[in-house]
Each structure stands twice: as structure tokens, then as C-alpha cells.
Design an enzyme around this catalytic site. Structure first.
Site, short mmCIF file in Angstrom:
data_model
loop_
_atom_site.label_atom_id
_atom_site.label_comp_id
_atom_site.label_asym_id
_atom_site.label_seq_id
_atom_site.Cartn_x
_atom_site.Cartn_y
_atom_site.Cartn_z
N HIS A 1 0.20 3.04 3.43
CA HIS A 1 0.98 2.90 2.19
C HIS A 1 1.21 1.40 1.96
O HIS A 1 1.86 0.75 2.76
CB HIS A 1 2.31 3.65 2.31
CG HIS A 1 2.89 4.02 1.00
ND1 HIS A 1 3.52 3.11 0.17
CD2 HIS A 1 2.92 5.20 0.34
CE1 HIS A 1 3.93 3.72 -0.92
NE2 HIS A 1 3.57 4.99 -0.84
N HIS B 1 -2.00 2.35 -4.49
CA HIS B 1 -0.99 1.86 -3.55
C HIS B 1 -1.03 2.56 -2.18
O HIS B 1 -0.25 2.20 -1.29
CB HIS B 1 0.40 2.03 -4.17
CG HIS B 1 0.76 3.47 -4.34
ND1 HIS B 1 0.28 4.22 -5.37
CD2 HIS B 1 1.50 4.30 -3.57
CE1 HIS B 1 0.73 5.46 -5.25
NE2 HIS B 1 1.47 5.53 -4.15
#
Length: 158
Positions: free
Chosen positions: A72, A57
Site C-alpha cells: 500500500h 496506490h
């Protein structure tokens, strides 16, 4: 100066729009965020450099000036335990701007109850070191998001 490119296509919205106080308060560092197009895509390297941190992620690329750029992919996506993310490189790999790093589906992230908004943060940057933020504009993966100028002397360009 380091030019930081968008890792995803979408609308640059600014960190203040990120639904997470750590990012919206710039506690990790200054930068911006992109509300991504809701279709499967690869998040790409925002700068040339080395992958120094890699999770399904999120990833950090460190350029040759020592600038670490965090991408992110969504908010609270660590809770998805990698489901829906495909890592395409390895920690320690050298990447070039625009190279695919992680394949993901922002629509699936949203369907799982998470925000797909992607903070792009200049780690350890000081106040005033970023300029030309693309906030409020549509961007494609690879378009310039912002410029990072360190204090002190530098030569060359990214």
C-alpha cells in the site's frame, strides 16, 4: 517459505508506526511498513507471482504458494484518485521480485497531506507465520523485509 522483499527504499518501521488503525492494528494481516525515501521511484514487486489486485496506490502479488502480499503506497492515498501514480503493469500480469509495478513520488504524497509510509502485509497470514522482520533497519527496494512460513508442509524457497 516465502521471502518478502521491500517494494521501496527507506526505513522499515513496523506496522505499529503506520498512522492508520486498520494497518497498525494488523487487521488486514501481519507484516511491516517502510517509511520511504522522499524521491520519485518505482515500487517493485515484493515476491514473484501474479498481480491479482491493482490500483494506482496499492497492489497485491499472489505467489505460487498462494501467499498474497499487499503493498500500500502511503496512507489515505486512495483519496488522490491516482494523481501522482503511474501503473506500470496490468492486473493478471506475472511479475518477478524487484520488477517495477507503480511509479510514484513519496514527497508529493506528503505534500498533499498524506503519509507516504508503505504497509507491506501478508494477507491471511496467521499469528506467528512471519519471521525476521526488518523493523528499525534501513532497506533498499529488493532487500528482505520478512519471511513468511505457512502452517503445514512446504518445500522449496521463494
Amino acid at each position: 517459505m516465502t521471502t518478502v522483499s521491500s517494494p521501496v527504499s527507506g526505513r522499515a518501521v513496523g506496522l505499529a508506526e503506520v498512522p492508520d488503525p486498520v494497518f497498525s492494528g494488523a487487521m488486514v494481516g501481519p507484516g511491516t511498513a517502510v517509511d520511504p525515501v522522499r524521491e520519485p521511484a518505482a515500487a517493485v514487486a515484493p515476491v514473484d507471482g501474479t498481480i491479482v489486485s491493482l490500483h494506482p496506490h496499492a497492489f497485491v502479488v499472489l505467489d505460487d504458494r498462494g501467499h498474497g502480499v499487499l503493498t500500500h503506497l502511503g496512507i489515505d492515498t486512495v483519496q488522490l484518485a491516482g494523481e501522482g501514480f503511474e501503473v506500470l503493469v496490468a492486473k493478471g500480469d506475472t511479475v518477478v521480485r524487484g520488477q517495477p509495478v507503480v511509479r510514484w513520488d513519496p514527497a508529493a504524497v506528503e505534500a498533499a497531506g498524506r503519509s507516504p509510509v508503505c504497509p507491506v502485509v501478508a494477507l491471511e497470514a496467521g499469528a506467528g507465520e512471519l519471521s525476521g522482520l526488518a523493523d528499525g533497519r534501513e532497506v533498499r527496494a529488493g532487500d528482505t523485509l520478512f519471511h513468511w512460513t505457512s502452517t503445514g508442509t512446504e518445500s522449496g524457497d521463494a
